[in-house]
Design a protein around this motif. Structure first.
Motif, PDB file in Angstrom:
ATOM      1  N   GLY A  20       1.065  -1.218  -0.288  1.00 16.35           N
ATOM      2  CA  GLY A  20       0.069   0.206   0.133  1.00 16.35           C
ATOM      3  C   GLY A  20       0.579   1.692  -0.384  1.00 16.35           C
ATOM      4  O   GLY A  20       1.794   1.486   0.768  1.00 16.35           O
ATOM      5  N   THR A  21       0.635   1.871  -0.837  1.00 12.83           N
ATOM      6  CA  THR A  21       1.508   3.680  -1.282  1.00 12.83           C
ATOM      7  C   THR A  21       0.095   4.473  -0.797  1.00 12.83           C
ATOM      8  O   THR A  21      -0.981   4.688  -1.203  1.00 12.83           O
ATOM      9  N   LEU A  22       0.853   5.893  -1.037  1.00 13.83           N
ATOM     10  CA  LEU A  22       0.458   7.344  -0.614  1.00 13.83           C
ATOM     11  C   LEU A  22       0.460   7.991  -1.811  1.00 13.83           C
ATOM     12  O   LEU A  22       1.710   7.330  -2.816  1.00 13.83           O
ATOM     13  N   ASP A  23      -0.612   8.548  -1.978  1.00 14.79           N
ATOM     14  CA  ASP A  23       0.394   9.754  -3.155  1.00 14.79           C
ATOM     15  C   ASP A  23       1.152   9.964  -3.438  1.00 14.79           C
ATOM     16  O   ASP A  23       1.144  10.033  -4.409  1.00 14.79           O
ATOM     17  N   ASP A  24       2.335  10.214  -2.403  1.00 13.57           N
ATOM     18  CA  ASP A  24       3.741  10.695  -2.459  1.00 13.57           C
ATOM     19  C   ASP A  24       4.759   9.585  -2.785  1.00 13.57           C
ATOM     20  O   ASP A  24       6.062   9.600  -2.989  1.00 13.57           O
ATOM     21  N   GLY A  25       4.003   8.510  -3.233  1.00 11.53           N
ATOM     22  CA  GLY A  25       4.560   7.123  -3.183  1.00 11.53           C
ATOM     23  C   GLY A  25       5.712   6.379  -1.737  1.00 11.53           C
ATOM     24  O   GLY A  25       5.922   5.069  -1.496  1.00 11.53           O
ATOM     25  N   SER A  26       4.814   7.018  -0.511  1.00  9.91           N
ATOM     26  CA  SER A  26       5.969   6.545   0.318  1.00  9.91           C
ATOM     27  C   SER A  26       4.247   4.933   0.803  1.00  9.91           C
ATOM     28  O   SER A  26       3.613   4.969   0.599  1.00  9.91           O
ATOM     29  N   VAL A  27       5.745   4.407   1.057  1.00 11.14           N
ATOM     30  CA  VAL A  27       4.788   2.847   1.976  1.00 11.14           C
ATOM     31  C   VAL A  27       4.097   3.156   2.833  1.00 11.14           C
ATOM     32  O   VAL A  27       5.027   2.996   3.985  1.00 11.14           O
ATOM     33  N   PHE A  28       2.995   2.895   3.393  1.00 13.99           N
ATOM     34  CA  PHE A  28       2.401   2.830   4.387  1.00 13.99           C
ATOM     35  C   PHE A  28       2.215   1.540   5.334  1.00 13.99           C
ATOM     36  O   PHE A  28       1.881   1.270   6.394  1.00 13.99           O
ATOM     37  N   ASP A  29       2.273   0.052   4.368  1.00 10.85           N
ATOM     38  CA  ASP A  29       2.189  -1.075   4.690  1.00 10.85           C
ATOM     39  C   ASP A  29       2.163  -1.969   3.609  1.00 10.85           C
ATOM     40  O   ASP A  29       2.291  -1.645   2.614  1.00 10.85           O
ATOM     41  N   SER A  30       2.503  -3.595   4.280  1.00 10.22           N
ATOM     42  CA  SER A  30       3.155  -4.390   3.343  1.00 10.22           C
ATOM     43  C   SER A  30       2.802  -5.686   3.669  1.00 10.22           C
ATOM     44  O   SER A  30       3.555  -5.363   5.095  1.00 10.22           O
ATOM     45  N   SER A  31       2.814  -6.838   2.880  1.00 13.15           N
ATOM     46  CA  SER A  31       2.967  -7.716   3.238  1.00 13.15           C
ATOM     47  C   SER A  31       4.261  -8.115   3.043  1.00 13.15           C
ATOM     48  O   SER A  31       4.549  -9.437   3.335  1.00 13.15           O
ATOM     49  N   GLU A  32       5.785  -7.947   2.811  1.00 14.41           N
ATOM     50  CA  GLU A  32       6.581  -8.038   2.102  1.00 14.41           C
ATOM     51  C   GLU A  32       7.376  -9.311   3.868  1.00 14.41           C
ATOM     52  O   GLU A  32       7.041  -8.332   4.198  1.00 14.41           O
ATOM     53  N   GLY A  33       8.204 -10.304   3.391  1.00  6.89           N
ATOM     54  CA  GLY A  33       8.516 -10.997   4.818  1.00  6.89           C
ATOM     55  C   GLY A  33       7.313 -11.550   5.018  1.00  6.89           C
ATOM     56  O   GLY A  33       7.929 -12.260   6.564  1.00  6.89           O
ATOM     57  N   ARG A  34       6.187 -11.778   4.833  1.00  4.49           N
ATOM     58  CA  ARG A  34       5.228 -11.540   5.950  1.00  4.49           C
ATOM     59  C   ARG A  34       4.860 -13.033   5.099  1.00  4.49           C
ATOM     60  O   ARG A  34       4.295 -13.081   3.774  1.00  4.49           O
ATOM     61  N   ASP A  35       3.708 -13.592   5.589  1.00  8.83           N
ATOM     62  CA  ASP A  35       2.613 -14.696   5.265  1.00  8.83           C
ATOM     63  C   ASP A  35       1.506 -14.260   4.432  1.00  8.83           C
ATOM     64  O   ASP A  35       1.334 -12.207   5.082  1.00  8.83           O
ATOM     65  N   PRO A  36       0.807 -14.277   3.637  1.00  4.55           N
ATOM     66  CA  PRO A  36      -0.502 -13.635   3.128  1.00  4.55           C
ATOM     67  C   PRO A  36      -1.419 -13.100   3.983  1.00  4.55           C
ATOM     68  O   PRO A  36      -1.683 -13.717   4.621  1.00  4.55           O
ATOM     69  N   LEU A  37      -2.897 -11.966   3.084  1.00  5.21           N
ATOM     70  CA  LEU A  37      -3.697 -11.505   4.428  1.00  5.21           C
ATOM     71  C   LEU A  37      -4.450 -12.482   3.598  1.00  5.21           C
ATOM     72  O   LEU A  37      -4.761 -12.920   2.827  1.00  5.21           O
ATOM     73  N   GLU A  38      -5.129 -12.842   4.522  1.00  2.00           N
ATOM     74  CA  GLU A  38      -5.669 -13.841   4.377  1.00  2.00           C
ATOM     75  C   GLU A  38      -7.009 -13.302   4.822  1.00  2.00           C
ATOM     76  O   GLU A  38      -7.349 -12.885   6.049  1.00  2.00           O
ATOM     77  N   PHE A  39      -8.645 -13.433   4.121  1.00  2.00           N
ATOM     78  CA  PHE A  39      -9.832 -12.472   4.505  1.00  2.00           C
ATOM     79  C   PHE A  39     -10.924 -13.418   3.581  1.00  2.00           C
ATOM     80  O   PHE A  39     -11.238 -13.738   2.751  1.00  2.00           O
ATOM     81  N   THR A  40     -12.911 -12.991   3.830  1.00  2.00           N
ATOM     82  CA  THR A  40     -13.560 -13.302   2.885  1.00  2.00           C
ATOM     83  C   THR A  40     -14.606 -11.839   2.801  1.00  2.00           C
ATOM     84  O   THR A  40     -14.284 -11.166   3.048  1.00  2.00           O
ATOM     85  N   VAL A  41     -14.013 -12.911   1.509  1.00  2.00           N
ATOM     86  CA  VAL A  41     -14.892 -11.594   0.316  1.00  2.00           C
ATOM     87  C   VAL A  41     -16.024 -11.501   1.012  1.00  2.00           C
ATOM     88  O   VAL A  41     -17.304 -11.998   0.589  1.00  2.00           O
ATOM     89  N   GLY A  42     -16.395  -9.960   1.136  1.00  2.00           N
ATOM     90  CA  GLY A  42     -17.767  -9.414   1.300  1.00  2.00           C
ATOM     91  C   GLY A  42     -17.782  -9.490   3.367  1.00  2.00           C
ATOM     92  O   GLY A  42     -19.430  -8.697   3.343  1.00  2.00           O
ATOM     93  N   SER A  43     -16.902  -9.563   3.284  1.00  2.00           N
ATOM     94  CA  SER A  43     -17.265  -9.558   5.075  1.00  2.00           C
ATOM     95  C   SER A  43     -16.966  -7.959   5.940  1.00  2.00           C
ATOM     96  O   SER A  43     -17.757  -8.254   7.211  1.00  2.00           O
ATOM     97  N   GLY A  44     -16.312  -7.669   5.032  1.00  2.00           N
ATOM     98  CA  GLY A  44     -16.140  -6.027   5.527  1.00  2.00           C
ATOM     99  C   GLY A  44     -14.857  -6.116   6.237  1.00  2.00           C
ATOM    100  O   GLY A  44     -14.349  -5.506   7.180  1.00  2.00           O
ATOM    101  N   GLN A  45     -14.307  -7.360   6.666  1.00  2.00           N
ATOM    102  CA  GLN A  45     -13.154  -7.668   7.265  1.00  2.00           C
ATOM    103  C   GLN A  45     -11.962  -6.792   6.381  1.00  2.00           C
ATOM    104  O   GLN A  45     -10.938  -6.414   7.596  1.00  2.00           O
ATOM    105  N   ILE A  46     -12.304  -6.259   5.472  1.00  2.00           N
ATOM    106  CA  ILE A  46     -10.652  -5.132   4.573  1.00  2.00           C
ATOM    107  C   ILE A  46     -11.354  -4.015   4.424  1.00  2.00           C
ATOM    108  O   ILE A  46     -13.695  -3.989   3.642  1.00  2.00           O
TER     109      ILE A  46
END
Length: 199
Positions: A73-99
């Motif tokens: 995830g990046t902002l308009d200035d290109g700075s990274v505010f979050d990333s899953s690099e080096g971590r397990d993938p994000l897991e969620f249920t589509v349409g559940s409101g978890q993201i």
């Protein structure tokens, strides 16, 4: 080739005619039958044309599926505010409101291995920045053991016992200004995502 095939079938017919007259049964093809079939190349493996080879149908993500993805995830200035690099993938249920809504809407129709860049307006991310979410509290409400700094996050508890995160906006010897807005409130976000699993 046609004469070879015709001869093969004449020989096959002759073998079976003789065998039938003698009362024989043929539980398996005779040696002569196999010889002629081989000669006619009938036993050679046949490869289907490329346009007829079956392909595996990839599952598309839909509402209710459990999805795993890597993201940055990046902002308009290109700075990274979050990333899953080096971590397990994000897991969620589509349409559940978890993201956040904007990212959730981008998932249906994607398949494992698909990559996408998603631009999300603040309204579909963490919402607009709400000035009323700022509150000034007496400095004495903050434990002396907490060394205050502008921008640091604190956890507080509401009157009904709900835990909430706040950010220190400013402070003095008497007061501390806390902001209950999400740190990314009012910001447009860009996500680079890759689907790694769908269940």
């Amino acid at each position: 080739m046609n004469s070879l095939i015709n001869n093969a079938f004449q020989e096959i017919s002759l073998v079976f005619d003789i065998g039938r007259d003698a009362g024989f049964r043929f539980p398996a093809p005779s040696y002569k039958l196999l010889t002629h079939l081989n000669a006619c190349r009938f036993l050679q493996p046949r490869t289907a044309p490329p346009d007829r080879i079956a392909t595996t149908i990839m599952t598309e993500a839909k509402q209710g599926d459990t999805v795993r993805l890597h993201y940055k995830g990046t902002l308009d200035d290109g700075s990274v505010f979050d990333s899953s690099e080096g971590r397990d993938p994000l897991e969620f249920t589509v349409g559940s409101g978890q993201i956040i809504v904007g990212l959730d809407r981008a998932i249906p129709g994607m398949k494992v291995g698909d990559e996408k860049t998603v631009k999300i307006a603040a309204e579909d991310a963490y919402g607009p920045h709400d000035p009323d979410a700022q509150q000034t509290v007496p400095r004495t409400q903050i434990p002396d053991s907490v060394p205050l700094e502008v921008g640091m996050q604190l956890q507080g508890q509401t009157a009904d016992g709900q835990v909430m995160s706040v950010v220190v906006v400013s402070f003095s010897d008497e007061d501390v200004v806390l902001d209950a807005n999400h740190p990314l409130a009012g910001k447009d976000l860009t996500f680079e995502i890759q689907i790694t699993g769908i269940n």
